[in-house]
Design a protein around this motif. Structure first.
Motif, PDB file in Angstrom:
ATOM      1  N   HIS A 129       0.835  -1.196   0.000  1.00  0.00           N
ATOM      2  CA  HIS A 129       0.000   0.000   0.000  1.00  0.00           C
ATOM      3  C   HIS A 129       0.876   1.254   0.000  1.00  0.00           C
ATOM      4  CE1 HIS A 129      -2.984  -2.901   1.445  1.00  0.00           C
ATOM      5  NE2 HIS A 129      -3.859  -2.087   0.888  1.00  0.00           N
ATOM      6  N   ASN A 130       0.461   2.229  -0.765  1.00  0.00           N
ATOM      7  CA  ASN A 130       1.123   3.536  -0.748  1.00  0.00           C
ATOM      8  C   ASN A 130       0.497   4.386   0.343  1.00  0.00           C
ATOM      9  OD1 ASN A 130       2.881   3.138  -3.015  1.00  0.00           O
ATOM     10  ND2 ASN A 130       1.054   3.232  -4.290  1.00  0.00           N
ATOM     11  N   VAL A 131       1.322   5.208   0.989  1.00  0.00           N
ATOM     12  CA  VAL A 131       0.864   6.049   2.097  1.00  0.00           C
ATOM     13  C   VAL A 131       0.935   7.504   1.674  1.00  0.00           C
ATOM     14  CG1 VAL A 131       1.326   6.768   4.460  1.00  0.00           C
ATOM     15  CG2 VAL A 131       1.735   4.399   3.785  1.00  0.00           C
ATOM     16  N   GLU A 132      -0.179   8.196   1.844  1.00  0.00           N
ATOM     17  CA  GLU A 132      -0.242   9.626   1.555  1.00  0.00           C
ATOM     18  C   GLU A 132      -0.764  10.342   2.800  1.00  0.00           C
ATOM     19  OE1 GLU A 132      -2.964  12.650  -1.163  1.00  0.00           O
ATOM     20  OE2 GLU A 132      -3.014  10.491  -1.549  1.00  0.00           O
ATOM     21  N   VAL A 133       0.007  11.282   3.315  1.00  0.00           N
ATOM     22  CA  VAL A 133      -0.412  12.052   4.480  1.00  0.00           C
ATOM     23  C   VAL A 133      -1.464  13.064   4.025  1.00  0.00           C
ATOM     24  CG1 VAL A 133       0.336  13.645   6.289  1.00  0.00           C
ATOM     25  CG2 VAL A 133       1.827  11.762   5.594  1.00  0.00           C
ATOM     26  N   LEU A 134      -2.605  13.070   4.681  1.00  0.00           N
ATOM     27  CA  LEU A 134      -3.665  14.012   4.311  1.00  0.00           C
ATOM     28  C   LEU A 134      -3.315  15.401   4.824  1.00  0.00           C
ATOM     29  CD1 LEU A 134      -6.914  11.954   4.962  1.00  0.00           C
ATOM     30  CD2 LEU A 134      -5.526  12.114   2.890  1.00  0.00           C
ATOM     31  N   GLU A 135      -3.571  16.395   3.991  1.00  0.00           N
ATOM     32  CA  GLU A 135      -3.260  17.785   4.341  1.00  0.00           C
ATOM     33  C   GLU A 135      -4.362  18.699   3.827  1.00  0.00           C
ATOM     34  OE1 GLU A 135       1.585  17.737   4.059  1.00  0.00           O
ATOM     35  OE2 GLU A 135       0.473  18.003   2.201  1.00  0.00           O
ATOM     36  N   GLY A 136      -4.338  19.926   4.280  1.00  0.00           N
ATOM     37  CA  GLY A 136      -5.201  20.978   3.773  1.00  0.00           C
ATOM     38  C   GLY A 136      -6.684  20.694   3.866  1.00  0.00           C
ATOM     39  N   GLU A 137      -7.383  20.976   2.769  1.00  0.00           N
ATOM     40  CA  GLU A 137      -8.840  20.847   2.696  1.00  0.00           C
ATOM     41  C   GLU A 137      -9.312  19.419   2.984  1.00  0.00           C
ATOM     42  OE1 GLU A 137     -12.869  21.614   1.935  1.00  0.00           O
ATOM     43  OE2 GLU A 137     -11.266  23.093   2.065  1.00  0.00           O
TER      44      GLU A 137
END
Length: 106
Positions: free
Chosen positions: A8-16
């Protein structure tokens, strides 16, 4: 973006997007991550354990307990541990905390 042992790829949620998700995930003050592929949104702290969970190996004598939330999980763990390890109710290990006697993966 990083990758877990599961692929699985991990993307840190940011902003909106983070703000939108935090409306429903109020208790997770350290942030959220998205795992892809799949619709997975997890607390950021999950990353410390994700690879260990994925690589976990069950032993042939392990017992799995699964209950609905708030339906007596701890009580069930205690009963199963006692049946397997303390049937005559004399074990000194009976006083150990339940999380020591019966590890909890959630």
């Amino acid at each position: 973006m990083s990758q877990l042992a599961s692929g699985h790829n991990v993307e840190v949620l940011e902003g909106e997007e983070l703000a939108r998700q935090m409306r429903d995930w109020r208790g997770y003050k350290k942030g959220l991550v998205r795992l892809t592929p799949g619709p997975w949104v997890m607390p950021k702290g999950f990353l410390k354990f994700a690879d260990k969970f994925y690589e976990f190996k069950f032993r042939p004598n392990d017992v799995l307990i699964m209950t609905y939330p708030k339906c007596g999980t701890t009580w069930t763990q205690e009963i199963v541990w006692t049946m397997r390890n303390n049937p005559d109710l004399t074990s000194p290990d009976a006083a150990l905390p339940i999380l020591v006697k019966s590890p909890f993966l959630e």
